[in-house]
Design an enzyme around this catalytic site. Structure first.
Site, PDB file in Angstrom:
ATOM      1  N   GLU A 108      -3.613   2.146  -7.364  1.00 13.42           N
ATOM      2  CA  GLU A 108      -3.929   3.217  -6.567  1.00 13.42           C
ATOM      3  C   GLU A 108      -3.409   4.288  -7.131  1.00 13.42           C
ATOM      4  O   GLU A 108      -2.052   4.578  -6.914  1.00 13.42           O
ATOM      5  CB  GLU A 108      -3.211   2.973  -5.175  1.00 13.42           C
ATOM      6  CG  GLU A 108      -3.373   3.850  -4.041  1.00 13.42           C
ATOM      7  CD  GLU A 108      -2.931   3.547  -2.626  1.00 13.42           C
ATOM      8  OE1 GLU A 108      -3.227   4.039  -1.818  1.00 13.42           O
ATOM      9  OE2 GLU A 108      -2.033   2.631  -2.655  1.00 13.42           O
ATOM     10  N   HIS A 157       0.970  -1.177   0.073  1.00 17.19           N
ATOM     11  CA  HIS A 157       0.040   0.015  -0.121  1.00 17.19           C
ATOM     12  C   HIS A 157       0.836   1.240   0.009  1.00 17.19           C
ATOM     13  O   HIS A 157       1.959   1.223   0.450  1.00 17.19           O
ATOM     14  CB  HIS A 157      -0.865   0.023   1.169  1.00 17.19           C
ATOM     15  CG  HIS A 157      -2.012   1.152   1.122  1.00 17.19           C
ATOM     16  ND1 HIS A 157      -1.830   2.278   1.508  1.00 17.19           N
ATOM     17  CD2 HIS A 157      -3.401   0.883   0.756  1.00 17.19           C
ATOM     18  CE1 HIS A 157      -2.889   3.089   1.301  1.00 17.19           C
ATOM     19  NE2 HIS A 157      -3.858   2.345   0.934  1.00 17.19           N
TER      20      HIS A 157
END
Length: 235
Positions: free
Chosen positions: A164, A94
């Site tokens: 992302e 992430h």
């Protein structure tokens, strides 16, 4: 292999038993699309709580893990510990792990390999920052991050790639569906060329109306009742 719609909710470092219990109750009582796989990423201290309270049809993910089974690694958790809580997924790579905590592509790849070896499914996150997008190196950055995952993956059936757009987080800029589709299309082409055709048809977390969009990994919205609408976006 078919591409199943996938919705992941990353609770990040938010919530307590009361507030998380409320969103869990909302999810448990909602009519969710049976053709969508749903996974909630809980803080490590609430993994057992989330798994015990959520309906079994809803998956739970840890938000991170380390690259070895046990040892003197204060503050870390291992895939074995995650599995011991009945949890079957982990989020790795992430942007906040990369840019806030300084995790490298190499370390993330090693974590991925260890997680898969221990039977966890991996939500593998990739994405470029604003300066990288403006420099026109989005494809280069995303492909490099994906390669570090790919080098550590033997079986892609338990991997979901999540793109992302880091450049759109807290910058006032918005990633349009067309921009997301462009990156996902190139990402799928890279997987097809460098991994295999069959894996290129597997799950990639993307925006529902786009051709290469097969789901979402959402943050704050996953803590609100509206998360149900996101889960059912493909209906």
């Amino acid at each position: 292999m078919s591409r199943k719609f996938f919705v992941g909710g990353n609770w990040k470092m938010n919530g307590d038993k009361k507030s998380l219990g409320e969103i869990i109750n909302t999810l448990n009582s909602a009519k969710l699309d049976p053709n969508t796989e749903v996974v909630c990423g809980a803080p490590s201290i609430y993994l057992d709580f989330a798994r015990s309270k959520l309906d079994p049809k809803i998956g739970v993910a840890a938000q991170n893990c380390y690259k070895v089974a046990k040892g003197a690694f204060t503050g870390e958790i291992s895939p074995a510990m995650i599995k011991d809580c009945g949890v079957n997924w982990v989020i790795l790579g992430h942007s906040e792990r990369r840019w806030v905590f300084g995790e490298t592509d190499e370390l993330i790849g090693q974590k991925c390999a260890h997680a898969l070896e221990n039977g966890l499914g991996v939500i593998a996150c990739i994405g470029e920052k604003l300066d990288e997008r403006e420099a026109g190196i989005t494809e280069k950055v995303v492909n490099a991050q994906t390669k570090h995952f790919a080098d550590n993956i033997k079986d892609w059936s338990k991997v979901v790639l999540a793109y992302e757009p880091v450049w759109a987080i807290g910058t006032g800029k918005t990633a349009s569906p067309a921009q997301a589709q462009e990156v996902h299309d190139k990402l799928r082409q890279w997987v097809k060329a460098n991994v295999s055709d069959s894996y290129a048809s597997l799950e990639t977390l993307e925006l529902a109306s786009m051709a290469d969009v097969d789901g979402f990994l959402v943050g704050g919205a996953a803590l609100k009742p509206e998360f149900v609408d996101i889960i059912n976006a493909k209906q």
